[in-house]
Design an enzyme around this catalytic site. Structure first.
Site, PDB file in Angstrom:
ATOM      1  N   ASP A   1     -11.453   2.146   3.537  1.00 32.42           N
ATOM      2  CA  ASP A   1     -11.714   0.705   3.442  1.00 32.42           C
ATOM      3  C   ASP A   1     -13.215   0.431   3.320  1.00 32.42           C
ATOM      4  O   ASP A   1     -13.620  -0.670   2.925  1.00 32.42           O
ATOM      5  CB  ASP A   1     -11.210  -0.007   4.716  1.00 32.42           C
ATOM      6  CG  ASP A   1      -9.846  -0.654   4.530  1.00 32.42           C
ATOM      7  OD1 ASP A   1      -9.452  -0.884   3.372  1.00 32.42           O
ATOM      8  OD2 ASP A   1      -9.185  -0.946   5.548  1.00 32.42           O
TER       9      ASP A   1
ATOM     10  N   LYS B   1       0.847  -1.203   0.000  1.00 28.41           N
ATOM     11  CA  LYS B   1       0.000   0.000   0.000  1.00 28.41           C
ATOM     12  C   LYS B   1       0.881   1.251   0.000  1.00 28.41           C
ATOM     13  O   LYS B   1       0.618   2.219  -0.712  1.00 28.41           O
ATOM     14  CB  LYS B   1      -0.927  -0.002   1.231  1.00 28.41           C
ATOM     15  CG  LYS B   1      -2.068  -0.987   1.098  1.00 28.41           C
ATOM     16  CD  LYS B   1      -2.829  -1.216   2.398  1.00 28.41           C
ATOM     17  CE  LYS B   1      -3.802  -2.377   2.196  1.00 28.41           C
ATOM     18  NZ  LYS B   1      -4.453  -2.821   3.433  1.00 28.41           N
TER      19      LYS B   1
ATOM     20  N   GLN C   1      -4.705  -1.636   9.625  1.00 28.81           N
ATOM     21  CA  GLN C   1      -4.587  -2.964   9.025  1.00 28.81           C
ATOM     22  C   GLN C   1      -5.115  -4.038   9.983  1.00 28.81           C
ATOM     23  O   GLN C   1      -4.750  -4.079  11.152  1.00 28.81           O
ATOM     24  CB  GLN C   1      -3.108  -3.232   8.687  1.00 28.81           C
ATOM     25  CG  GLN C   1      -2.852  -4.507   7.928  1.00 28.81           C
ATOM     26  CD  GLN C   1      -3.430  -4.499   6.518  1.00 28.81           C
ATOM     27  OE1 GLN C   1      -3.421  -3.472   5.826  1.00 28.81           O
ATOM     28  NE2 GLN C   1      -3.963  -5.627   6.091  1.00 28.81           N
TER      29      GLN C   1
END
Ligand code: NAD
Length: 284
Positions: A120, A53, A97
């Site tokens: 997300d 990422k 995460q």
């Protein structure tokens, strides 16, 4: 033989679009979109995802921050960092995460992220807005799956779509997106009876069960579109949830592993972060 839906190529095209849009926005506003990723602990798979990422966001021209926290960080400390990033004007997209260590409550963290920065698409506000078709961030993997189907010009209207898996991050949202595009959707899971028989009815089969090579060629309707979300490292090779060798002989279109859904997930994260920047600056 099925035609391959190469997520890697679809992703590349979207990345180029994102990158040139960032360049234009920088000229217009003097700023670039910012993505902050928070990671706790040393889980090697999570480290790889976060490194990718970081690498991708820098390459496309984003301002990129990774906050690497030790496993021993308390929930309060983590929430303080989230709060700080929620209020940081340079940050448009913020994600923590997953999975998190056992002493951290995932929900508390997901709920703490500002819905405006939740790129997300996991915050209940975004989940709810997606459900009712309001402005929201669409979760990255499901969004990538839909983009791949659209890329080959496949019209979902009226088609039978079967989704294997009902997780909050893949199965459920991808089902909703297929429904939004007028497919007739069946959601299956570990307690579904006669799964091969249900799959055999599918014009479009999205597989997110987390079971290596579970779906065999004889489960697939000839000509069907098969999207394999699964990813497993076996004997140093990446495998999906679909037994590719038998499936490609029957399907009309199939996404490979690697090079299928995987590259799309990060790409849609970049897309969402850019979208957040545009929302903020009234450009969307
Ligand atoms: P999960 O474990 O949360 O959910 C799996 C789902 O599959 C569950 O709903 C379960 O009921 C169902 N299932 C399990 N065994 C089954 C069986 N035998 N028959 C029918 N249904 C069954 O997993 P997830 O987070 O949704 O991820 C699924 C897979 O996709 C995993 O392999 C994961 O690594 C992969 N994944 C890939 C990406 C990517 O970017 N490529 C992103 C997310 C997840």
């Amino acid at each position: 033989m099925a035609e391959l839906i190469k997520g890697k190529e679809v992703a590349q095209k979207i990345r180029e679009e994102v990158s040139s849009e960032i360049e234009e926005l920088q000229k217009k506003t003097g700023k670039v979109p910012g993505l902050a990723v928070v990671i706790m602990g040393e889980d090697p798979a999570s480290q790889t995802y976060v490194n990718n990422k970081e690498k991708t966001s820098k390459k496309l021209g984003f301002h990129s921050e990774v906050h690497r926290l030790p496993e021993s960080t308390t929930q309060e400390e983590l929430l303080q960092l989230v709060d700080r990033l929620n209020n940081d004007d340079n940050i448009n997209g913020l994600l923590v995460q997953l999975p998190l260590p056992d002493h951290i409550e995932d929900e508390a963290v997901i709920h703490a992220i500002s819905p405006e920065k939740d790129v997300d698409g996991f915050h209940p506000v975004n989940v709810g807005n997606m459900m009712i078709g309001e402005k929201c961030y669409i979760p990255c993997t499901p969004h990538g799956v839909i983009k791949m189907i659209e890329h080959v010009g496949y019209d979902l209207k009226g088609k039978n779509a079967v989704v294997i898996g009902r997780s909050n991050i893949v199965g459920k949202p991808v089902s909703l997106l297929l429904l939004d595009r007028h497919a007739t959707v069946t959601i299956t899971h570990s307690r579904t009876q006669d799964l091969p028989g249900v799959c055999k009815q599918a014009d479009v089969l999205v597989v997110a069960a987390g079971k290596p090579e579970m779906v065999k060629g004889d489960w697939i309707k000839p000509g069907a579109v098969v999207i394999d979300v699964g990813i497993h490292r076996i004997d140093d090779k990446l495998k999906g949830d679909v037994e590719f060798e038998s499936a490609e002989k029957v399907a009309g279109y199939i996404s490979p592993v690697p090079g299928g859904v995987g590259p799309m997930t990060i790409t849609m994260l970049m897309h969402n972060t850019l979208q957040s920047f545009k929302f903020k600056h009234g450009l969307e």
